[in-house]
Motif scaffolding. Sequence first.
Motif, PDB file in Angstrom:
ATOM      1  N   THR A  23       0.391  32.952  16.237  1.00  0.00           N
ATOM      2  CA  THR A  23       0.274  33.440  14.866  1.00  0.00           C
ATOM      3  C   THR A  23       0.986  34.783  14.799  1.00  0.00           C
ATOM      4  O   THR A  23       0.651  35.701  15.552  1.00  0.00           O
ATOM      5  CB  THR A  23      -1.205  33.600  14.460  1.00  0.00           C
ATOM      6  OG1 THR A  23      -1.827  32.312  14.472  1.00  0.00           O
ATOM      7  CG2 THR A  23      -1.323  34.206  13.073  1.00  0.00           C
ATOM      8  N   ALA A  67       1.861  29.783  13.029  1.00  0.00           N
ATOM      9  CA  ALA A  67       1.476  30.353  11.737  1.00  0.00           C
ATOM     10  C   ALA A  67       2.191  31.677  11.527  1.00  0.00           C
ATOM     11  O   ALA A  67       2.438  32.430  12.480  1.00  0.00           O
ATOM     12  CB  ALA A  67      -0.034  30.547  11.661  1.00  0.00           C
ATOM     13  N   THR A 116       1.922  26.917   9.394  1.00  0.00           N
ATOM     14  CA  THR A 116       1.110  27.444   8.297  1.00  0.00           C
ATOM     15  C   THR A 116       1.641  28.816   7.914  1.00  0.00           C
ATOM     16  O   THR A 116       1.889  29.656   8.781  1.00  0.00           O
ATOM     17  CB  THR A 116      -0.366  27.571   8.722  1.00  0.00           C
ATOM     18  OG1 THR A 116      -0.833  26.298   9.165  1.00  0.00           O
ATOM     19  CG2 THR A 116      -1.225  28.061   7.570  1.00  0.00           C
ATOM     20  N   THR A 163      -5.394  37.576   5.797  1.00  0.00           N
ATOM     21  CA  THR A 163      -4.634  36.998   6.908  1.00  0.00           C
ATOM     22  C   THR A 163      -5.544  36.210   7.839  1.00  0.00           C
ATOM     23  O   THR A 163      -5.253  35.063   8.199  1.00  0.00           O
ATOM     24  CB  THR A 163      -3.908  38.111   7.691  1.00  0.00           C
ATOM     25  OG1 THR A 163      -2.930  38.724   6.841  1.00  0.00           O
ATOM     26  CG2 THR A 163      -3.215  37.553   8.925  1.00  0.00           C
ATOM     27  N   VAL A 175      -4.800  32.313   8.230  1.00  0.00           N
ATOM     28  CA  VAL A 175      -4.062  31.856   9.420  1.00  0.00           C
ATOM     29  C   VAL A 175      -4.713  32.265  10.732  1.00  0.00           C
ATOM     30  O   VAL A 175      -4.230  31.892  11.804  1.00  0.00           O
ATOM     31  CB  VAL A 175      -2.591  32.345   9.405  1.00  0.00           C
ATOM     32  CG1 VAL A 175      -1.849  31.788   8.210  1.00  0.00           C
ATOM     33  CG2 VAL A 175      -2.520  33.871   9.431  1.00  0.00           C
ATOM     34  N   PRO A 206      -3.747  37.548  14.361  1.00  0.00           N
ATOM     35  CA  PRO A 206      -2.368  37.518  14.873  1.00  0.00           C
ATOM     36  C   PRO A 206      -2.293  37.645  16.393  1.00  0.00           C
ATOM     37  O   PRO A 206      -3.061  38.392  17.003  1.00  0.00           O
ATOM     38  CB  PRO A 206      -1.712  38.723  14.196  1.00  0.00           C
ATOM     39  CG  PRO A 206      -2.577  39.032  13.017  1.00  0.00           C
ATOM     40  CD  PRO A 206      -3.967  38.665  13.437  1.00  0.00           C
ATOM     41  N   ASP A 207      -1.382  36.902  16.974  1.00  0.00           N
ATOM     42  CA  ASP A 207      -1.046  37.043  18.388  1.00  0.00           C
ATOM     43  C   ASP A 207       0.130  37.999  18.565  1.00  0.00           C
ATOM     44  O   ASP A 207       0.298  38.609  19.620  1.00  0.00           O
ATOM     45  CB  ASP A 207      -0.665  35.691  18.989  1.00  0.00           C
ATOM     46  CG  ASP A 207      -1.776  34.670  18.852  1.00  0.00           C
ATOM     47  OD1 ASP A 207      -2.876  34.928  19.370  1.00  0.00           O
ATOM     48  OD2 ASP A 207      -1.544  33.619  18.225  1.00  0.00           O
TER      49      ASP A 207
END
Length: 282
Positions: free
Chosen positions: A14, A39, A63, A84, A88, A91-92
């Motif tokens: 993501t 994503a 996505t 966010t 989704v 976040p990575d």
Amino acid sequence: MTSPTPTDPVSGATVLVTGAARGMGELYARRAAAEGAAALALWDVDEPALAALAAALERPGLTIATIAADISRLDGVRAGMARTVAEVGSPDILINNAGVVRGAPFWEHTAERDIEGTMRVNTLAPMWLTREVLPAMMADTARPKRILNVASAAGTLANPNMSVYAASKWAMIGWSESLRLELVRGGARHVAVTTFCPSYVSTGMFAGARGPLLTPIMTPGRAVDAAWRGMRAGRAVVMKPWTVKLAMALRGVLPTRAWDLIADRVFHVYSSMDRFTGRPGR
């Protein structure tokens, strides 16, 4: 049986990109999509441009969340992160790309829009956003995590007509490097921080600026490619072009007046912003 830990930081990740609607931000988003991200969280204040980009990137298995977030305000960052995560997930990969520039002598800067506004977008927003995503990144050791902080060569050397912009990027570089070291010391080696310091990039943001001697203005594609490769590899610092390192070395060893003379009359660093116009309406 436990699944093997992924080694590719992008595939299946993501990815959150700020300033994603155009320029380098758009290219980071396209790169993430092309390399198998699962994503994308695309942040920008330009909602129509975000919607157009999302439509262009749409594909099965990807996505996309478009987040119209005002990153100049902490509550805007927090609201954007809440959306966010809901749309989704955490976040990575975080690409702190959004930025603004005001090119003028310091005494012509306004206190609110130019000084405070620049520091909020270029310095505080990346700190706020990173602080929001970092706990989840540190806790999840199942895959490599990445933070790419887009700074500037202006944060490594002083230049006339860039006082506040340079200050914002000097601060970003110091924070980014300290964060990298803290993560290593704290045992979170799976979270790698990369600081990108490019010279002028032809996104329109620096319209009118001239590249110093031996330092051509880079295309957005070339700049993004260098930063992206460095981010994927977990490199600490990426400087482009090579003359950025040369200028830093010379400034470090030469007396100040000698460097000023060379920077001004030989490399033309000090006159590079004399014809700056910037992007219209910004």
